[in-house]
Design a protein around this motif. Sequence first.
Motif, PDB file in Angstrom:
ATOM      1  N   GLN A 184       0.839  -1.214   0.000  1.00 38.07           N
ATOM      2  CA  GLN A 184       0.000   0.000   0.000  1.00 38.07           C
ATOM      3  C   GLN A 184       0.864   1.250   0.000  1.00 38.07           C
ATOM      4  OE1 GLN A 184      -2.163   0.682   3.639  1.00 38.07           O
ATOM      5  NE2 GLN A 184      -3.823   1.807   2.644  1.00 38.07           N
ATOM      6  N   GLU A 185       0.327   2.302  -0.616  1.00 37.88           N
ATOM      7  CA  GLU A 185       0.899   3.643  -0.539  1.00 37.88           C
ATOM      8  C   GLU A 185      -0.237   4.569  -0.115  1.00 37.88           C
ATOM      9  OE1 GLU A 185       4.497   5.875  -1.147  1.00 37.88           O
ATOM     10  OE2 GLU A 185       4.197   3.842  -1.901  1.00 37.88           O
ATOM     11  N   ILE A 186      -0.031   5.354   0.956  1.00 38.59           N
ATOM     12  CA  ILE A 186      -1.112   6.179   1.470  1.00 38.59           C
ATOM     13  C   ILE A 186      -0.575   7.541   1.887  1.00 38.59           C
ATOM     14  CG2 ILE A 186      -0.913   5.289   3.845  1.00 38.59           C
ATOM     15  CD1 ILE A 186      -4.016   5.391   3.961  1.00 38.59           C
ATOM     16  N   ALA A 187      -1.361   8.583   1.641  1.00 40.53           N
ATOM     17  CA  ALA A 187      -0.958   9.953   1.969  1.00 40.53           C
ATOM     18  C   ALA A 187      -1.251  10.270   3.429  1.00 40.53           C
ATOM     19  CB  ALA A 187      -1.688  10.945   1.067  1.00 40.53           C
ATOM     20  N   THR A 188      -0.531  11.250   3.970  1.00 41.55           N
ATOM     21  CA  THR A 188      -0.777  11.705   5.337  1.00 41.55           C
ATOM     22  C   THR A 188      -1.231  13.152   5.402  1.00 41.55           C
ATOM     23  OG1 THR A 188       1.542  12.351   5.627  1.00 41.55           O
ATOM     24  CG2 THR A 188       0.934  10.108   6.272  1.00 41.55           C
ATOM     25  N   SER A 189      -1.291  13.823   4.263  1.00 43.39           N
ATOM     26  CA  SER A 189      -1.736  15.222   4.228  1.00 43.39           C
ATOM     27  C   SER A 189      -2.964  15.332   3.321  1.00 43.39           C
ATOM     28  CB  SER A 189      -0.623  16.137   3.711  1.00 43.39           C
ATOM     29  OG  SER A 189      -0.204  15.726   2.421  1.00 43.39           O
ATOM     30  N   PRO A 190      -3.795  16.354   3.531  1.00 43.35           N
ATOM     31  CA  PRO A 190      -4.978  16.532   2.678  1.00 43.35           C
ATOM     32  C   PRO A 190      -4.583  16.758   1.220  1.00 43.35           C
ATOM     33  CG  PRO A 190      -5.092  17.925   4.642  1.00 43.35           C
ATOM     34  CD  PRO A 190      -3.706  17.371   4.588  1.00 43.35           C
ATOM     35  N   LYS A 191      -5.454  16.377   0.301  1.00 43.94           N
ATOM     36  CA  LYS A 191      -5.155  16.510  -1.128  1.00 43.94           C
ATOM     37  C   LYS A 191      -4.939  17.958  -1.534  1.00 43.94           C
ATOM     38  CE  LYS A 191      -7.575  12.336  -2.679  1.00 43.94           C
ATOM     39  NZ  LYS A 191      -8.659  11.776  -3.520  1.00 43.94           N
ATOM     40  N   ASP A 192      -5.608  18.878  -0.845  1.00 49.33           N
ATOM     41  CA  ASP A 192      -5.505  20.292  -1.232  1.00 49.33           C
ATOM     42  C   ASP A 192      -4.415  21.038  -0.461  1.00 49.33           C
ATOM     43  OD1 ASP A 192      -6.713  20.203   1.232  1.00 49.33           O
ATOM     44  OD2 ASP A 192      -8.375  21.553   0.730  1.00 49.33           O
ATOM     45  N   PHE A 193      -3.596  20.316   0.317  1.00 49.36           N
ATOM     46  CA  PHE A 193      -2.536  20.970   1.081  1.00 49.36           C
ATOM     47  C   PHE A 193      -1.412  21.383   0.140  1.00 49.36           C
ATOM     48  CE2 PHE A 193       1.341  21.008   3.692  1.00 49.36           C
ATOM     49  CZ  PHE A 193       0.927  21.840   4.736  1.00 49.36           C
ATOM     50  N   THR A 194      -0.980  22.644   0.206  1.00 49.55           N
ATOM     51  CA  THR A 194       0.020  23.164  -0.732  1.00 49.55           C
ATOM     52  C   THR A 194       1.318  23.583  -0.063  1.00 49.55           C
ATOM     53  OG1 THR A 194      -0.946  25.385  -0.530  1.00 49.55           O
ATOM     54  CG2 THR A 194      -1.741  23.982  -2.339  1.00 49.55           C
ATOM     55  N   GLY A 195       1.393  23.481   1.255  1.00 43.48           N
ATOM     56  CA  GLY A 195       2.594  23.902   1.957  1.00 43.48           C
ATOM     57  C   GLY A 195       3.670  22.832   1.978  1.00 43.48           C
ATOM     58  N   LYS A 196       4.730  23.106   2.719  1.00 37.17           N
ATOM     59  CA  LYS A 196       5.835  22.168   2.884  1.00 37.17           C
ATOM     60  C   LYS A 196       5.433  21.110   3.901  1.00 37.17           C
ATOM     61  CE  LYS A 196      10.855  22.221   3.631  1.00 37.17           C
ATOM     62  NZ  LYS A 196      12.005  23.071   4.031  1.00 37.17           N
ATOM     63  N   ILE A 197       5.698  19.842   3.585  1.00 38.57           N
ATOM     64  CA  ILE A 197       5.235  18.746   4.440  1.00 38.57           C
ATOM     65  C   ILE A 197       6.335  18.234   5.377  1.00 38.57           C
ATOM     66  CG2 ILE A 197       4.359  16.377   4.464  1.00 38.57           C
ATOM     67  CD1 ILE A 197       2.850  17.032   1.888  1.00 38.57           C
ATOM     68  N   ASP A 198       7.465  17.832   4.841  1.00 40.74           N
ATOM     69  CA  ASP A 198       8.582  17.347   5.664  1.00 40.74           C
ATOM     70  C   ASP A 198       8.187  16.221   6.611  1.00 40.74           C
ATOM     71  OD1 ASP A 198      10.578  18.804   4.577  1.00 40.74           O
ATOM     72  OD2 ASP A 198      10.807  20.221   6.225  1.00 40.74           O
ATOM     73  N   GLY A 199       7.816  15.066   6.050  1.00 42.02           N
ATOM     74  CA  GLY A 199       7.540  13.895   6.875  1.00 42.02           C
ATOM     75  C   GLY A 199       8.703  13.615   7.806  1.00 42.02           C
ATOM     76  N   ALA A 200       8.394  13.169   9.038  1.00 40.74           N
ATOM     77  CA  ALA A 200       9.444  13.067  10.045  1.00 40.74           C
ATOM     78  C   ALA A 200       9.572  11.677  10.657  1.00 40.74           C
ATOM     79  CB  ALA A 200       9.218  14.112  11.142  1.00 40.74           C
ATOM     80  N   ASP A 201       8.629  11.310  11.509  1.00 39.52           N
ATOM     81  CA  ASP A 201       8.801  10.097  12.297  1.00 39.52           C
ATOM     82  C   ASP A 201       7.564   9.210  12.176  1.00 39.52           C
ATOM     83  OD1 ASP A 201      10.279   8.441  13.894  1.00 39.52           O
ATOM     84  OD2 ASP A 201       9.907   9.527  15.761  1.00 39.52           O
ATOM     85  N   ILE A 202       7.741   7.916  12.520  1.00 37.80           N
ATOM     86  CA  ILE A 202       6.653   6.958  12.350  1.00 37.80           C
ATOM     87  C   ILE A 202       6.808   5.830  13.369  1.00 37.80           C
ATOM     88  CG2 ILE A 202       7.944   5.675  10.572  1.00 37.80           C
ATOM     89  CD1 ILE A 202       5.204   5.256   9.142  1.00 37.80           C
ATOM     90  N   HIS A 203       5.695   5.476  14.050  1.00 39.46           N
ATOM     91  CA  HIS A 203       5.728   4.415  15.058  1.00 39.46           C
ATOM     92  C   HIS A 203       4.385   3.690  15.109  1.00 39.46           C
ATOM     93  CE1 HIS A 203       9.581   5.666  16.696  1.00 39.46           C
ATOM     94  NE2 HIS A 203       9.137   6.910  16.723  1.00 39.46           N
ATOM     95  N   VAL A 204       4.444   2.426  15.522  1.00 36.65           N
ATOM     96  CA  VAL A 204       3.250   1.620  15.744  1.00 36.65           C
ATOM     97  C   VAL A 204       3.015   1.515  17.247  1.00 36.65           C
ATOM     98  CG1 VAL A 204       2.211  -0.670  15.443  1.00 36.65           C
ATOM     99  CG2 VAL A 204       3.605   0.319  13.622  1.00 36.65           C
ATOM    100  N   SER A 205       1.754   1.564  17.668  1.00 33.92           N
ATOM    101  CA  SER A 205       1.419   1.463  19.088  1.00 33.92           C
ATOM    102  C   SER A 205       1.806   0.090  19.624  1.00 33.92           C
ATOM    103  CB  SER A 205      -0.073   1.712  19.301  1.00 33.92           C
ATOM    104  OG  SER A 205      -0.848   0.778  18.565  1.00 33.92           O
ATOM    105  N   PRO A 206       2.088  -0.024  20.930  1.00 33.81           N
ATOM    106  CA  PRO A 206       2.515  -1.308  21.502  1.00 33.81           C
ATOM    107  C   PRO A 206       1.526  -2.442  21.270  1.00 33.81           C
ATOM    108  CG  PRO A 206       2.910   0.468  23.057  1.00 33.81           C
ATOM    109  CD  PRO A 206       2.123   1.058  21.927  1.00 33.81           C
TER     110      PRO A 206
END
Length: 368
Positions: free
Chosen positions: A253-275
């Motif tokens: 899968q490939e999935i976005a984390t920002s709204p489709k109409d977002f036009t600013g700088k995103i800079d993805g940072a960190d990612i974690h799964v809950s325990p």
Amino acid sequence: MKKYFFILLAVFLTFQAQAQNYNLLIGTYTNKGNSEGIYVYNYNSQTAETNLKSIAKNVINPSYLAVSNNKKFVYSVNEDGKNSAVSAFSFNSQSGDLSFLNKKSSEGADPCFISLDDRNVILANYSGGTISVFGRNADGSLTDAKQIIQHTGKSIDPKKRQESAHVHQVQFTPDHNYLICNDLGEDLIYIYNYNSASPDKILTIKTVIKTNAGTGSRHLTFSPNEKFAYLTHEFNGSITAFNYFNGSLKKIQEIATSPKDFTGKIDGADIHVSPDGKFLYETNRGDANTISVFAILPTGMLKFVERVSTLGKGPRNFAIDPSGNHVLVAHQYTNDVVIFNRNKITGKLKDSGKRINVGVPVCLIFSK
């Protein structure tokens, strides 16, 4: 009989209190604000209350930390351009005190991630585009580098952030037989065989996976059941989901984390799964400053739940506390750690109102 009951109750309550208390180590930038070094707090996982225990001062830019499995040693990058290094400390988990052991050249500019086991400490050197492997002596100190691997590729980012290799993360697979390396500059995932006892060929290449060109592969995390892996991309904040088995990643899968109409700088940072393995969280910086929540389906695919403000600027790193009760988000530019309550049923986040005010926090590590 009552006397013994109250003694047992007191012992139980003492044990319970100890069980919910952790050390929270915070790595910082010391050259960009009012940070003094590495901060160690007592953290209560039930109440999210924190109390400062110690500060390891005179440490240059300890922007990423790792704690040894036996909790007796801490390793820190010293992110300092061509003068970058890696430092070793002994760690008193009761007092929180860190005692400097030694320091070695990082063998690559600007280290940004550490992984370790009982034999080796492995660095991702961002600007240098190298992976460097150091041995661990019995006293926790570092040996000279045992292996240095230079990446040499590039990719297509029009803002010229991919004109050379940028190793952004090195981490072991759950089975500990392999090392995953994400190279932001090349848009590649390297999977290395891990030979811990080898004197100079600790890492040997197994396979290389291409990611979407121009997206900047950054951080990857595994699910607790060890079946799935999730990669966040810095340039567009997207997440790639994979099936994982025996050193192989298969995209699902490939999935976005920002709204489709977002036009600013995103800079993805960190990612974690809950325990509990039920939810995934991902932060974006830039103009977004958000944390996104996804439910993890039985197939490993993600279903969007919500996106909320991190209530600060520059959420470079975050951590889910070991109990799963709270999510702590470190803000590089507003000099604080915001603590969210986490609903274990829905995965949703709510501001707890609690803050840790600390200069330029960029790494959060929990340890007993």
